[in-house]
Design a protein around this motif. Structure first.
Motif, short mmCIF file in Angstrom:
data_model
loop_
_atom_site.label_atom_id
_atom_site.label_comp_id
_atom_site.label_asym_id
_atom_site.label_seq_id
_atom_site.Cartn_x
_atom_site.Cartn_y
_atom_site.Cartn_z
N MET A 66 0.88 -1.12 0.04
CA MET A 66 -0.01 -0.04 0.14
C MET A 66 0.88 1.19 0.03
O MET A 66 0.61 2.17 -0.49
N ALA A 67 2.12 1.18 0.60
CA ALA A 67 2.76 2.63 0.67
C ALA A 67 3.59 2.58 -0.63
O ALA A 67 3.64 3.78 -0.97
N VAL A 68 3.87 1.82 -1.27
CA VAL A 68 4.45 1.86 -2.67
C VAL A 68 3.30 2.46 -3.71
O VAL A 68 3.58 3.33 -4.39
N ALA A 69 2.25 1.89 -3.51
CA ALA A 69 1.06 2.25 -4.43
C ALA A 69 0.78 3.88 -4.11
O ALA A 69 0.42 4.55 -4.89
N GLY A 70 1.00 4.08 -2.73
CA GLY A 70 0.43 5.57 -2.41
C GLY A 70 1.64 6.50 -2.83
O GLY A 70 1.26 7.68 -3.33
N SER A 129 11.34 4.71 -5.79
CA SER A 129 11.87 6.09 -6.04
C SER A 129 11.35 7.23 -5.51
O SER A 129 10.23 7.75 -6.17
N PRO A 130 11.35 7.61 -4.41
CA PRO A 130 12.41 7.77 -3.50
C PRO A 130 12.44 6.44 -2.88
O PRO A 130 11.15 5.92 -2.71
N PRO A 131 13.36 5.93 -2.51
CA PRO A 131 13.22 4.51 -1.73
C PRO A 131 12.55 5.09 -0.11
O PRO A 131 12.73 5.93 0.21
N LEU A 132 11.63 4.07 0.18
CA LEU A 132 10.68 4.36 1.28
C LEU A 132 11.32 4.10 2.64
O LEU A 132 11.82 3.00 3.13
N THR A 133 11.17 4.96 3.45
CA THR A 133 11.40 4.83 5.04
C THR A 133 10.30 3.89 5.45
O THR A 133 9.06 3.75 5.26
N THR A 134 10.91 2.88 6.31
CA THR A 134 9.81 1.99 6.93
C THR A 134 10.16 1.62 8.39
O THR A 134 11.13 1.90 8.91
N THR A 161 12.02 -5.66 -0.79
CA THR A 161 12.76 -5.07 -2.00
C THR A 161 11.83 -3.99 -2.39
O THR A 161 12.37 -3.04 -3.28
N LEU A 162 10.57 -4.21 -2.43
CA LEU A 162 9.68 -2.91 -3.10
C LEU A 162 9.92 -1.63 -2.66
O LEU A 162 9.92 -0.76 -3.23
N CYS A 163 10.29 -1.62 -1.16
CA CYS A 163 10.22 -0.34 -0.29
C CYS A 163 11.87 0.19 -0.96
O CYS A 163 11.95 1.33 -1.17
N ARG A 164 12.95 -0.71 -1.00
CA ARG A 164 14.09 -0.18 -1.22
C ARG A 164 14.16 0.09 -2.97
O ARG A 164 15.08 0.98 -2.99
N LEU A 165 13.49 -0.55 -3.57
CA LEU A 165 13.55 0.08 -5.23
C LEU A 165 12.68 1.06 -5.47
O LEU A 165 12.75 1.47 -6.72
N ALA A 209 0.65 7.04 -6.39
CA ALA A 209 -0.86 8.10 -6.35
C ALA A 209 -0.35 9.73 -6.26
O ALA A 209 -0.84 10.41 -6.75
N ALA A 210 0.63 9.79 -5.27
CA ALA A 210 1.33 11.06 -5.02
C ALA A 210 1.79 11.53 -6.27
O ALA A 210 1.54 12.81 -6.53
N ARG A 211 2.53 10.74 -6.87
CA ARG A 211 3.27 11.31 -8.13
C ARG A 211 2.31 11.70 -8.97
O ARG A 211 2.30 12.55 -9.83
N GLU A 212 1.04 10.97 -9.29
CA GLU A 212 0.30 11.23 -10.29
C GLU A 212 -0.61 12.54 -9.98
O GLU A 212 -1.07 13.05 -10.88
N LEU A 213 -0.68 12.81 -8.89
CA LEU A 213 -1.20 14.11 -8.30
C LEU A 213 -0.35 15.28 -8.12
O LEU A 213 -0.81 16.35 -7.98
N GLY A 214 0.69 15.04 -8.51
CA GLY A 214 1.80 16.02 -8.64
C GLY A 214 2.42 16.43 -6.97
O GLY A 214 2.83 17.67 -7.06
N VAL A 215 2.18 15.70 -6.06
CA VAL A 215 2.66 15.83 -4.86
C VAL A 215 3.99 15.26 -4.73
O VAL A 215 4.10 14.24 -4.70
#
Length: 305
Positions: free
Chosen positions: A209-213, A243-248, A237-241, A216-222
């Motif tokens: 859900m975080a990677v998908a979020g 862009s930007p890598p996700l804090t977890t 691996t999803l989080c590490r790859l 979504a932010a990118r699509e909205l220009g946030v």
């Protein structure tokens, strides 16, 4: 009966039923790592995991009845404990040995020692830690995309976030309920970002859900993290790859599975089962978190002077 005869009488398997959409198993790394940890430890004793994926808890209860009647498993590991959970009572009735995995309570806000051994999880502490880190970065509008509300660990995390925000003098955070899927992450994040008082930070209950979020932010220009900080629960691996890598909030999921297997082995051996806890989730900062926009503006203004 001799030890050899006793071993022959065993089924040689530990049951694990997952009541969740099968499609999520292919994209959500958590349970694959968890099962790998269980299997690694059980393999040392030539035992295996019997995995059964079902659509809902009624089907899970039916699976336990079949297993108990056929002697197909020596014990079961029960995950995703829920409010008013019917599984412990049925397992007692069936006399099917079990280890409960995760948060457990008896009534609202009251923890107890269950009738079965448990590998407990601290869900509240890591939420308080994540919130403290975000507060240090200046965030004051924090939202959460949760898992299903009926799960006890979801409730524990939500309660910890509410209590933490109130203690910090903040308004109650917006909490929206997801199902761990990509679709939920995208849809719920978009809804939060379109709100009049949109959050500057969002906590997610899983990595998918975080990677998908983030998408979504990118699509909205946030911009992440300049305008919005994102934190995933469970590293992968999803989080590490991303862009930007996700804090977890990162959990050693493999070791979690090993701990469950060790409790199961003690149970089937007829030994006292050691009280165990899952590894605690810890903050792993990456590129998706930064000072809140308001704090960044203050810092930029000071630098300009």
């Amino acid at each position: 009966m001799s030890a050899t005869d006793d071993e022959r009488a065993r089924a040689g398997a530990v049951g694990l039923v997952l009541a969740r959409p099968a499609r999520l198993l292919g994209v959500e790394p958590f349970f694959m790592e968890f099962i790998a940890g269980i299997e690694e430890r059980l393999a040392e004793r030539e035992l295996s995991v019997l995995l059964h994926v079902v659509a809902h808890q009624e089907a899970e209860l039916a699976a336990y009845r079949r297993w108990a009647a056929s002697g197909l498993v020596d014990a079961v590991a029960v995950v995703n404990l829920t409010a008013d959970d019917r599984r412990p009572a049925l397992l007692r009735e069936l006399e099917l040995p079990a280890v409960l995995v995760g948060t457990w309570e008896d009534g609202p806000g009251t923890a107890r020692t269950p009738a079965f051994p448990a590998v407990r999880t601290d869900d509240a502490g890591p939420v308080r830690d994540a919130l403290a880190r975000l507060l240090e970065l200046g965030h004051r509008r924090v939202a959460r995309v949760s898992g299903p509300a009926g799960l006890l660990h979801t409730r524990a995390r939500t309660a910890a976030l509410l209590e933490g925000c109130r203690a910090a003098g903040l308004p109650d955070p917006v909490v929206v309920e997801g199902d761990y899927s990509q679709e939920a992450g995208e849809r719920l994040t978009a809804g939060l970002l379109r709100s009049a008082d949109r959050p500057t930070a969002i906590l997610y209950d899983n990595d998918v859900m975080a990677v998908a979020g983030l998408s979504a932010a990118r699509e909205l220009g946030v911009r992440v993290p300049a305008e919005l900080s994102l934190v995933a629960w469970d590293d992968s691996t999803l989080c590490r790859l991303a862009s930007p890598p996700l804090t977890t909030m990162s959990v050693d999921v493999h070791q979690y599975g090993v701990s469950v297997a060790e409790s199961v082995l003690e149970l089937v051996d007829g030994l006292p089962v050691t009280e165990r806890r899952s590894p605690t989730a810890r903050w792993v900062p990456r590129g998706s978190t930064a000072p809140s926009p308001a704090r960044a503006e203050v810092a930029d203004g000071a630098a300009a002077r």
